[in-house]
Scaffold this active site. Structure first.
Site, mmCIF file in Angstrom:
data_model
loop_
_atom_site.group_PDB
_atom_site.id
_atom_site.type_symbol
_atom_site.label_atom_id
_atom_site.label_comp_id
_atom_site.label_asym_id
_atom_site.label_seq_id
_atom_site.Cartn_x
_atom_site.Cartn_y
_atom_site.Cartn_z
ATOM 1 C CG HIS A 94 -10.686 -1.078 -12.131
ATOM 2 N ND1 HIS A 94 -11.586 -0.950 -11.095
ATOM 3 C CD2 HIS A 94 -9.451 -1.058 -11.580
ATOM 4 C CE1 HIS A 94 -10.899 -0.857 -9.961
ATOM 5 N NE2 HIS A 94 -9.604 -0.914 -10.229
ATOM 6 C CD GLU A 176 -6.986 -4.474 -9.500
ATOM 7 O OE1 GLU A 176 -6.212 -3.804 -8.808
ATOM 8 O OE2 GLU A 176 -7.938 -3.972 -10.137
HETATM 9 P P1 PGA Z 1 -6.453 -0.099 -4.230
HETATM 10 O O1 PGA Z 1 -7.009 -0.143 -5.725
HETATM 11 O O2 PGA Z 1 -4.968 -0.237 -4.320
HETATM 12 O O3 PGA Z 1 -6.892 1.201 -3.687
HETATM 13 O O4 PGA Z 1 -7.073 -1.263 -3.519
HETATM 14 C C1 PGA Z 1 -6.494 -1.044 -6.651
HETATM 15 C C2 PGA Z 1 -7.250 -0.918 -7.940
HETATM 16 O O5 PGA Z 1 -8.428 -0.558 -7.917
HETATM 17 O O6 PGA Z 1 -6.700 -1.136 -9.015
#
Ligand code: PGA
Length: 249
Positions: A94, A176
């Site tokens: 992450h 992401e």
């Molecule tokens: P968020 O986080 O939906 O708060 O943007 C997503 C993540 O960190 O996986």
């Protein structure tokens, strides 16, 4: 076709085990009898065991893992321990761990390899750190982001061959873009899909989108067949959001 996959990443919230159980119940009660998506809850480690007692229709995930099973590794959680708690999915790499805790691609690669070998599913997070607002040329902007992600995937998946994850469908990528996480500004569905298609060209795996997904904007992504699901942080801590998100899938 696979069901859409929803991964709720609670990060370091909520504050108490009772609140975590309440949230887990909210998830369970929001799941319809028919056409339910596949749902994974990734609570903080501390609450996995208790939350596990209350979930029937959802699977358990963890937010990280250590690559060694046994040994003196202060503060780390092993795959053996996670397996014993019935964890089925492990979020690895992450951006908060990469950025704040200094996790490197080499460490991430070890975690991915160990997790796949242990027979758990990996949710590997990748994404470019900055939105290149200065670049006016769209093609160039996308190309830069693609190169970044390609490089991450190359390093994080070193030595991992298709045969290791193909059969079990056990490698999932979460795209992401870092600038979209927790900011309230999600990527545009078109750009996210462009990146997801790019990832799928080289990898035979499911690809999720993550970054400020909520019950309102999720509809714009859901319509694209390329988006296999979502990794959701902030919105997954709000019972009303949870219900509406599940409904829109
Ligand atoms: P968020 O986080 O939906 O708060 O943007 C997503 C993540 O960190 O996986």
């Amino acid at each position: 076709m696979n069901k859409k996959l929803l991964v709720f990443n609670w990060k370091s919230a909520p504050a108490t085990v009772d609140a975590a159980i309440k949230l887990a119940k909210a998830v369970e009660s929001g799941i319809p009898k028919k056409n339910a998506p596949e749902i994974v809850i990734a609570p903080p480690f501390l609450f996995i065991e208790e939350v596990g007692k209350f979930v029937k229709k959802t699977k358990l995930g963890s937010q990280d893992v250590f690559w060694k099973n046994i040994g003196p590794y202060t503060g780390e959680i092993s795959l053996r321990q996670e397996k014993n708690l019935k964890v089925k999915y492990v979020i690895i790499g992450h951006s908060e761990r990469r950025r704040i805790l200094g996790e490197t691609d080499t460490m991430i690669n070890k975690k991915v390899l160990a997790t796949l070998k242990a027979g758990l599913k990996v949710i590997l997070c990748v994404g470019e750190p900055k939105r290149e607002l200065g670049i006016k040329n769209y093609e160039l902007k996308i190309k830069k982001a693609k190169n970044y992600v390609k490089n991450q995937l190359k390093k994080d998946l070193r030595g991992i061959h298709n045969s290791l994850f193909k059969i079990h469908n056990s490698l999932i990528i979460a795209y992401e873009p870092v600038w979209a996480i927790g900011t309230g500004h999600s990527d545009s569905p078109e750009d996210a899909v462009e990146m997801i298609k790019f990832i799928k060209k080289t990898l035979n795996s499911r690809v999720l989108y993550g970054g400020s997904v909520n019950s309102k904007n999720i509809k714009n992504f859901v319509k694209y067949k390329e988006v296999d699901g979502f990794l959701i942080g902030g919105a997954s801590l709000k019972p009303k959001e949870i219900k509406n998100i599940i409904k829109s899938i």
